[in-house]
Design a protein around this motif. Structure first.
Motif, PDB file in Angstrom:
ATOM      1  N   THR A  30      -1.744  15.144  -4.615  1.00  0.00           N
ATOM      2  CA  THR A  30      -2.739  14.805  -5.814  1.00  0.00           C
ATOM      3  C   THR A  30      -3.027  13.433  -5.740  1.00  0.00           C
ATOM      4  OG1 THR A  30      -0.489  15.038  -6.979  1.00  0.00           O
ATOM      5  CG2 THR A  30      -1.597  16.761  -6.880  1.00  0.00           C
ATOM      6  N   GLY A  31      -2.214  12.668  -5.297  1.00  0.00           N
ATOM      7  CA  GLY A  31      -2.329  11.199  -5.472  1.00  0.00           C
ATOM      8  C   GLY A  31      -3.767  10.946  -4.513  1.00  0.00           C
ATOM      9  N   PHE A  32      -4.314  11.685  -3.522  1.00  0.00           N
ATOM     10  CA  PHE A  32      -5.634  11.465  -3.054  1.00  0.00           C
ATOM     11  C   PHE A  32      -6.590  11.937  -4.054  1.00  0.00           C
ATOM     12  CE2 PHE A  32      -3.211  12.733   0.928  1.00  0.00           C
ATOM     13  CZ  PHE A  32      -3.219  11.377   1.464  1.00  0.00           C
ATOM     14  N   PHE A  33      -6.394  12.465  -5.111  1.00  0.00           N
ATOM     15  CA  PHE A  33      -7.391  12.768  -5.953  1.00  0.00           C
ATOM     16  C   PHE A  33      -7.231  11.881  -7.186  1.00  0.00           C
ATOM     17  CE2 PHE A  33      -6.852  16.846  -3.554  1.00  0.00           C
ATOM     18  CZ  PHE A  33      -8.117  16.861  -3.001  1.00  0.00           C
ATOM     19  N   GLY A  34      -6.336  11.086  -7.334  1.00  0.00           N
ATOM     20  CA  GLY A  34      -5.893  10.119  -8.353  1.00  0.00           C
ATOM     21  C   GLY A  34      -5.171  10.811  -9.476  1.00  0.00           C
ATOM     22  N   VAL A  35      -4.689  11.989  -9.293  1.00  0.00           N
ATOM     23  CA  VAL A  35      -3.725  12.453 -10.482  1.00  0.00           C
ATOM     24  C   VAL A  35      -2.145  12.410 -10.024  1.00  0.00           C
ATOM     25  CG1 VAL A  35      -5.679  13.668 -11.649  1.00  0.00           C
ATOM     26  CG2 VAL A  35      -4.292  14.665  -9.835  1.00  0.00           C
ATOM     27  N   GLY A  36      -1.788  11.984  -9.052  1.00  0.00           N
ATOM     28  CA  GLY A  36      -0.426  11.957  -8.638  1.00  0.00           C
ATOM     29  C   GLY A  36       0.464  11.189  -9.556  1.00  0.00           C
ATOM     30  N   ILE A  37       0.089   9.924 -10.088  1.00  0.00           N
ATOM     31  CA  ILE A  37       1.113   9.448 -11.086  1.00  0.00           C
ATOM     32  C   ILE A  37       0.988  10.253 -12.429  1.00  0.00           C
ATOM     33  CG2 ILE A  37       0.930   7.532 -12.746  1.00  0.00           C
ATOM     34  CD1 ILE A  37      -0.290   5.903 -10.777  1.00  0.00           C
ATOM     35  N   VAL A  38       0.057  11.107 -12.802  1.00  0.00           N
ATOM     36  CA  VAL A  38       0.109  12.079 -13.831  1.00  0.00           C
ATOM     37  C   VAL A  38       0.972  13.118 -13.659  1.00  0.00           C
ATOM     38  CG1 VAL A  38      -1.349  13.398 -15.398  1.00  0.00           C
ATOM     39  CG2 VAL A  38      -2.133  10.885 -14.678  1.00  0.00           C
ATOM     40  N   VAL A  39       0.814  13.678 -12.451  1.00  0.00           N
ATOM     41  CA  VAL A  39       1.858  14.861 -12.050  1.00  0.00           C
ATOM     42  C   VAL A  39       3.278  14.382 -12.207  1.00  0.00           C
ATOM     43  CG1 VAL A  39       2.280  16.425 -10.304  1.00  0.00           C
ATOM     44  CG2 VAL A  39      -0.107  16.207 -10.744  1.00  0.00           C
ATOM     45  N   ALA A  40       3.372  13.250 -11.467  1.00  0.00           N
ATOM     46  CA  ALA A  40       4.901  12.782 -11.462  1.00  0.00           C
ATOM     47  C   ALA A  40       5.451  12.571 -12.882  1.00  0.00           C
ATOM     48  CB  ALA A  40       5.111  11.695 -10.480  1.00  0.00           C
ATOM     49  N   ALA A  41       4.628  11.947 -13.702  1.00  0.00           N
ATOM     50  CA  ALA A  41       4.938  11.643 -15.151  1.00  0.00           C
ATOM     51  C   ALA A  41       5.127  12.871 -15.843  1.00  0.00           C
ATOM     52  CB  ALA A  41       3.902  10.669 -15.829  1.00  0.00           C
ATOM     53  N   VAL A  42       4.214  13.799 -15.918  1.00  0.00           N
ATOM     54  CA  VAL A  42       4.514  15.307 -16.598  1.00  0.00           C
ATOM     55  C   VAL A  42       5.938  15.945 -16.007  1.00  0.00           C
ATOM     56  CG1 VAL A  42       3.486  17.326 -17.020  1.00  0.00           C
ATOM     57  CG2 VAL A  42       2.044  15.398 -17.334  1.00  0.00           C
ATOM     58  N   VAL A  43       5.915  15.895 -14.889  1.00  0.00           N
ATOM     59  CA  VAL A  43       7.286  16.556 -14.420  1.00  0.00           C
ATOM     60  C   VAL A  43       8.542  15.942 -14.650  1.00  0.00           C
ATOM     61  CG1 VAL A  43       8.560  17.117 -12.215  1.00  0.00           C
ATOM     62  CG2 VAL A  43       6.177  17.790 -12.263  1.00  0.00           C
ATOM     63  N   TYR A  44       8.408  14.568 -14.813  1.00  0.00           N
ATOM     64  CA  TYR A  44       9.561  13.835 -15.227  1.00  0.00           C
ATOM     65  C   TYR A  44       9.926  14.023 -16.669  1.00  0.00           C
ATOM     66  CZ  TYR A  44      12.384   9.570 -16.448  1.00  0.00           C
ATOM     67  OH  TYR A  44      13.358   8.824 -17.048  1.00  0.00           O
TER      68      TYR A  44
END
Length: 162
Positions: A30-44
């Motif tokens: 998802t980082g390739f699409f620019g949302v990797g940080i958001v996904v990791a933050a939501v899971v965290y």
């Protein structure tokens, strides 16, 4: 086959979670699409499983670090640029910083952009390594990644996994 003293099946998932294991490849892709940080933050922020939180925190710290290095590099490079090319291939002069500051800004920006690119390549290697570490039950902190969540105002809600 697991050793006789290690738990199998549902018992294994009591100490490890599937999301805790797969957060690393999920944030990588998802980082390739620019949302990797958001996904990791939501899971965290939403997970109540300690293993998942520790792995999401490690992934989030790494992805935030690489993003910030690249973002600051772009800003400094743009601030130091003294001319650019418009859509009509006409050279446009737009100095933002005065000359004594422009050259170091471009140099530092270029170095940070290079480091951001290296960080992007290391993301692939580190995500694979962290996934395998998580499979074997360890929340592996990515090398060179500072604990940004602790620096960002008391978000120290989970274990880093050291």
């Amino acid at each position: 086959m697991s050793p006789p003293d290690s738990p199998d099946g549902p018992e294994l998932l009591a100490e490890r979670s599937v999301l805790g294991i797969f957060i690393h490849p999920i944030t990588l892709f998802t980082g390739f699409f620019g949302v990797g940080i958001v996904v990791a933050a939501v899971v965290y922020l939403l997970s109540s499983h300690q293993f998942t939180r520790a792995n999401a925190r490690n992934a989030l710290n790494w992805h935030l670090s690489v993003f910030l290095v690249a973002f600051i590099g772009v800003i400094l490079f743009i601030l130091g640029a003294d001319e650019g090319t418009a859509a009509t291939t006409e050279v446009v002069s737009l100095p933002i910083l005065p000359e004594p500051l422009a050259t170091p800004s471009v140099i530092i920006g270029a170095i940070l952009l290079f480091l951001g690119g290296v960080g992007g390549l290391l993301t692939i290697v580190f995500s694979i390594a962290a996934t395998f570490k998580a499979i074997f039950g360890s929340a592996w902190p990515y090398p060179f990644a500072p604990d940004l969540l602790a620096w960002l105002g008391g978000l120290d809600l989970g274990d880093r996994g050291d």
